[in-house]
Structures are given as structure tokens and as C-alpha cells.
Design a protein around this motif. Structure first.
Motif, short mmCIF file in Angstrom:
data_model
loop_
_atom_site.label_atom_id
_atom_site.label_comp_id
_atom_site.label_asym_id
_atom_site.label_seq_id
_atom_site.Cartn_x
_atom_site.Cartn_y
_atom_site.Cartn_z
N GLU A 73 97.17 -49.55 31.42
CA GLU A 73 97.12 -50.34 30.19
C GLU A 73 95.89 -50.02 29.35
N ASP A 74 96.13 -49.67 28.07
CA ASP A 74 95.04 -49.35 27.16
C ASP A 74 94.54 -50.58 26.40
N ASN A 75 95.44 -51.54 26.18
CA ASN A 75 95.06 -52.73 25.43
C ASN A 75 94.16 -53.63 26.29
N LYS A 76 93.00 -53.93 25.76
CA LYS A 76 91.99 -54.68 26.53
C LYS A 76 92.48 -56.08 26.91
N LEU A 77 93.12 -56.79 25.97
CA LEU A 77 93.60 -58.14 26.23
C LEU A 77 94.74 -58.14 27.25
N SER A 78 95.63 -57.17 27.13
CA SER A 78 96.74 -57.07 28.08
C SER A 78 96.21 -56.77 29.48
N ARG A 79 95.23 -55.89 29.56
CA ARG A 79 94.63 -55.57 30.85
C ARG A 79 93.94 -56.80 31.46
N LYS A 80 93.30 -57.60 30.61
CA LYS A 80 92.65 -58.82 31.08
C LYS A 80 93.67 -59.82 31.60
N ARG A 81 94.82 -59.92 30.90
CA ARG A 81 95.88 -60.84 31.35
C ARG A 81 96.44 -60.39 32.70
N LEU A 82 96.70 -59.08 32.83
CA LEU A 82 97.22 -58.56 34.09
C LEU A 82 96.23 -58.77 35.24
N ASN A 83 94.97 -58.62 34.95
CA ASN A 83 93.94 -58.82 35.97
C ASN A 83 93.90 -60.27 36.43
N LYS A 84 94.03 -61.19 35.47
CA LYS A 84 94.02 -62.62 35.81
C LYS A 84 95.24 -62.99 36.65
N LEU A 85 96.38 -62.43 36.29
CA LEU A 85 97.60 -62.67 37.06
C LEU A 85 97.47 -62.09 38.46
N HIS A 86 96.94 -60.89 38.57
CA HIS A 86 96.75 -60.23 39.86
C HIS A 86 95.82 -61.05 40.75
N GLU A 87 94.75 -61.54 40.18
CA GLU A 87 93.78 -62.34 40.93
C GLU A 87 94.40 -63.64 41.43
N ALA A 88 95.18 -64.32 40.58
CA ALA A 88 95.81 -65.58 40.96
C ALA A 88 96.82 -65.38 42.09
N ARG A 89 97.66 -64.37 41.95
CA ARG A 89 98.69 -64.14 42.96
C ARG A 89 98.11 -63.63 44.27
#
Length: 255
Positions: free
Chosen positions: A77-93
Motif C-alpha cells: 500500500e502506497d497511500n499513507k492513510l490506507s496503510r495506517k488503517r490496515l495496520n490498526k486492523l492488523h494490530e486489533a485482530r
């Protein structure tokens, strides 16, 4: 084991009264274990233990695979906000998976069995934990109050035992146990994760779980961690029973 509970129980296969011996409930012909101190009263306890064990192992493998998939998406993912969202989801799960795995360790490491297609999985009703214990939306509170008012209006003095079928995360059971401290409240469900989690909450322990969305409206709504704890500790008048409907393991006219 609480004597008030034992006097309500019967063997789901024979209908005979159960006796508590060491860490099991027995008749002369059949035996049922206690898992996490909760009676495992399925009609075929060995089979349903292996069925849930297989479902749990499959879920853990699938979730680990999905976490690897999220990791790969983040790297691409190149988009910074999208990458941040994916990281938050990954951390929660990831944290949820750790909590769930520890809670259900008793089911892990057993031989798998062939399963028929079913919508009843270990995570099928995961959201009810948050609905029952975390969400303070007006609609949820109103619905719960209406239900509790209905029960209070219809339970009479002579009714000593109350059974909640499909109790799920057991918030209604918790409320009834506090409303009726002089009555025996029994929660009945087939999902061990919901009951293992509810049991910790009932005991006043803190359970950390994250509610997440695959399609959040913004980054803040991607995942929210809750520290779930009961408002106050209940007495000893509430009990959990794991089993299947309609194979109810209760003596006639117990409720």
C-alpha cells in the motif's frame, strides 16, 4: 459444585439424575466433564468436544492466514492513510487472536474430525460480546430494559429457578442474577468462547478485546479496544451450562 445447580441436572442421554464426583458429572452409564468449571453437557460429549476443537483449530489457522494477508497489503500500500488503517486492523485482530487462543487452549492439539457445513462457528456471535457489555447505544439499552421489565413482571415468588436459553455473552443473565439474588439463574448455550469470556467478566476479571470494522468510515472507527469488566460482582446464584438444544440436561419441571 453448587448443590442448587446439581439438583436441577440430568443426563441428556438417559434423563437420569447426575451426581458430581471430583471434576465430572456422572450417572452409572455416562460421564460429563467440566471445562473451565462449566459442565459440558452435550448428548455426545466426546464428539462435540472434538467438533468444537476442529472448528477452533480451523479458525485459528484461517485468522493467522488472514493476518499474513493484511501484512502483505500493508507492504504494497502506497497511500499513507490506507496503510495506517490496515495496520490498526492488523494490530486489533492480532491481539484478539491471542486472547481467543489463550481462552480456548483446552480445545487445541486434539485430532480433527470431518465437519458438515455449519453457520455455527466459534466466532459466529463475536459481536454480541460488545453489544452486551460495551455498546451504550440507546437502542440496545432500551431493548434490554424492555426484556428485563417483561421478566420481572412475569416471575412470581414461587418461581425459584430461571433458565436462559441461547444466553450468548450472558448480559441478560448477569442482570437477572442481580435483580433476583434469591433465585437460581442458569445460562445455557453451545458456544464455549462466549461462556468462557462471560465467566471471566462475571468474576470481575478484565477482558481486553477489540471491535473492528472491515469498512470503517474513518481510521478512528477501524478498531476500538475495550477493557470489559462487569459493573459489580454477582453472587453465587448464577451458573453456566454448555450443551445443545433441544437436548436439555435438566430434570422435568426444574424451571
Amino acid at each position: 459444585m453448587n448443590p442448587n445447580l446439581i439438583q436441577l441436572l440430568c443426563c441428556p442421554r438417559s434423563g437420569k439424575k447426575l451426581k458430581f464426583e471430583t471434576d465430572k458429572l456422572n450417572t452409572k452409564e455416562h460421564s460429563y466433564p467440566l471445562l473451565n468449571d462449566i459442565p459440558w453437557l452435550f448428548k455426545n460429549p466426546e464428539y462435540y468436544f472434538l467438533e468444537w476443537s476442529t472448528k477452533i483449530e480451523n479458525y485459528l489457522k484461517e485468522e493467522n492466514s488472514y493476518l499474513k494477508y493484511l501484512q502483505s497489503l500493508m507492504q504494497k500500500e502506497d497511500n499513507k492513510l490506507s496503510r495506517k488503517r490496515l495496520n490498526k486492523l492488523h494490530e486489533a485482530r492480532t491481539k484478539n487472536l491471542s486472547t481467543i487462543s489463550k481462552s480456548l487452549d483446552i480445545f487445541q492439539g486434539h485430532r480433527p474430525i470431518a465437519l458438515t457445513a455449519s453457520t455455527q462457528q466459534i466466532h459466529s456471535y463475536f459481536q454480541v460480546i460488545f453489544r452486551d457489555w460495551c455498546w451504550n447505544e440507546e437502542e440496545n439499552q432500551k431493548e434490554r430494559d424492555e426484556y428485563l421489565n417483561f421478566v420481572q413482571a412475569n416471575i412470581q415468588e414461587e418461581h425459584k429457578n430461571i433458565l436462559i436459553l441461547g444466553a450468548g455473552a450472558a448480559r441478560i443473565s448477569y442482570d437477572l442474577a442481580n435483580i433476583f439474588p434469591d433465585k437460581t439463574i442458569v445460562s445455557y448455550d453451545h458456544n464455549p468462547f462466549l461462556f468462557f469470556t462471560a465467566k471471566k467478566i462475571f468474576k470481575g476479571e478484565e477482558v481486553k478485546l477489540s471491535d473492528y470494522s472491515l469498512y470503517p468510515k474513518d481510521i478512528e472507527h477501524t478498531a476500538q479496544q475495550y477493557k470489559i469488566k462487569s459493573p459489580k460482582h454477582t453472587g453465587d446464584n448464577h451458573h453456566f451450562i454448555l450443551g445443545r438444544f433441544p437436548d436439555l440436561p435438566f430434570l422435568e419441571k426444574s424451571f
